[in-house]
Design a protein around this motif. Sequence first.
Motif, PDB file in Angstrom:
ATOM      1  N   ARG A 116       7.142  -2.185 -10.375  1.00 51.23           N
ATOM      2  CA  ARG A 116       7.561  -1.118  -9.713  1.00 51.23           C
ATOM      3  C   ARG A 116       8.765  -1.189  -8.969  1.00 51.23           C
ATOM      4  O   ARG A 116       9.725  -0.474  -8.642  1.00 51.23           O
TER       5      ARG A 116
ATOM      6  N   ASP B 130       0.730  -1.223   0.002  1.00 50.08           N
ATOM      7  CA  ASP B 130      -0.004  -0.104   0.023  1.00 50.08           C
ATOM      8  C   ASP B 130       0.788   1.211   0.076  1.00 50.08           C
ATOM      9  O   ASP B 130       0.491   2.307  -0.766  1.00 50.08           O
TER      10      ASP B 130
ATOM     11  N   ASP C 138       2.537   6.078  -5.505  1.00 49.30           N
ATOM     12  CA  ASP C 138       3.085   5.826  -7.004  1.00 49.30           C
ATOM     13  C   ASP C 138       4.464   5.627  -6.945  1.00 49.30           C
ATOM     14  O   ASP C 138       4.867   6.460  -7.955  1.00 49.30           O
TER      15      ASP C 138
ATOM     16  N   ILE D  34       4.374  -6.131  -5.925  1.00 48.08           N
ATOM     17  CA  ILE D  34       4.841  -4.665  -6.268  1.00 48.08           C
ATOM     18  C   ILE D  34       4.940  -4.796  -7.772  1.00 48.08           C
ATOM     19  O   ILE D  34       4.691  -3.889  -8.540  1.00 48.08           O
TER      20      ILE D  34
ATOM     21  N   GLU E 169       2.117   1.901  -3.445  1.00 47.77           N
ATOM     22  CA  GLU E 169       1.081   2.123  -4.497  1.00 47.77           C
ATOM     23  C   GLU E 169       0.503   3.431  -4.153  1.00 47.77           C
ATOM     24  O   GLU E 169       0.004   4.285  -5.102  1.00 47.77           O
TER      25      GLU E 169
END
Length: 232
Positions: free
Chosen positions: A90, A58, A64, A87, A61
């Motif tokens: 990323r 979290d 970002d 993930i 994300e």
Amino acid sequence: MVNFVLVAGARLGAWAWDDVVPWLREAGHGVRPVTLSGLAEKQGVPAGQQTHVRDIVDEVERLDLRDVVLVAHSYAGVPAGQAAERIGKRLARVVFVDSDVPVDGESFAGAWPDGGAGVEASLAENNGFWPPAPASHYDGHGLTERQIARIVADSTPHPGRTLTEPAVLSGPLSSLRATYVLCAPAGEEPDDDVAQLVADGHWRLVRMDTGHWPMFSRPRELAQVLLDAAGE
């Protein structure tokens, strides 16, 4: 520039990285120390093993973040290793700092030589929490009395379900781009699972001649190890 996401081990919070963060930021990188649910400033938040996995995912994300170098110390290797595969694109690299690594279907405590009996007994005696360790626990790890006092003062009870619930992996650890930092005197070797990943060429091994808490005992040296890993 990369984004370091730093996760400390049992009983610790984001504060454990305070002496490492400036060196990483000075090098021009983003740095996000994470406190897992139920610890430090998040005491009182119910948490199981998958809660800690979600905490990490979290954070990435929500902000970002891209080009993430996920750094996990000690216990945190278990949720971080699971979060890493979630993930996805990323993620640039995982750095396990003298940490446990997840095994699908196995808990953190279950990997102990006694099968977790000692941890479970401690949880039963402490209302489901793993209590902070005494100062003597940190002897022999290259820490000053002041550093030990700080760790003892700021540590918080660790939510027990995070230690006894099993890890959930969808793929092999060999699929992760990872560096393992072994904090031990020369001559000591990592656990068998990590040693095999290194021997097979999947992971890189870096040795630090210091104790289990290098973010306190050798923060500048640890920061350089992280920077080197990010550049691989």
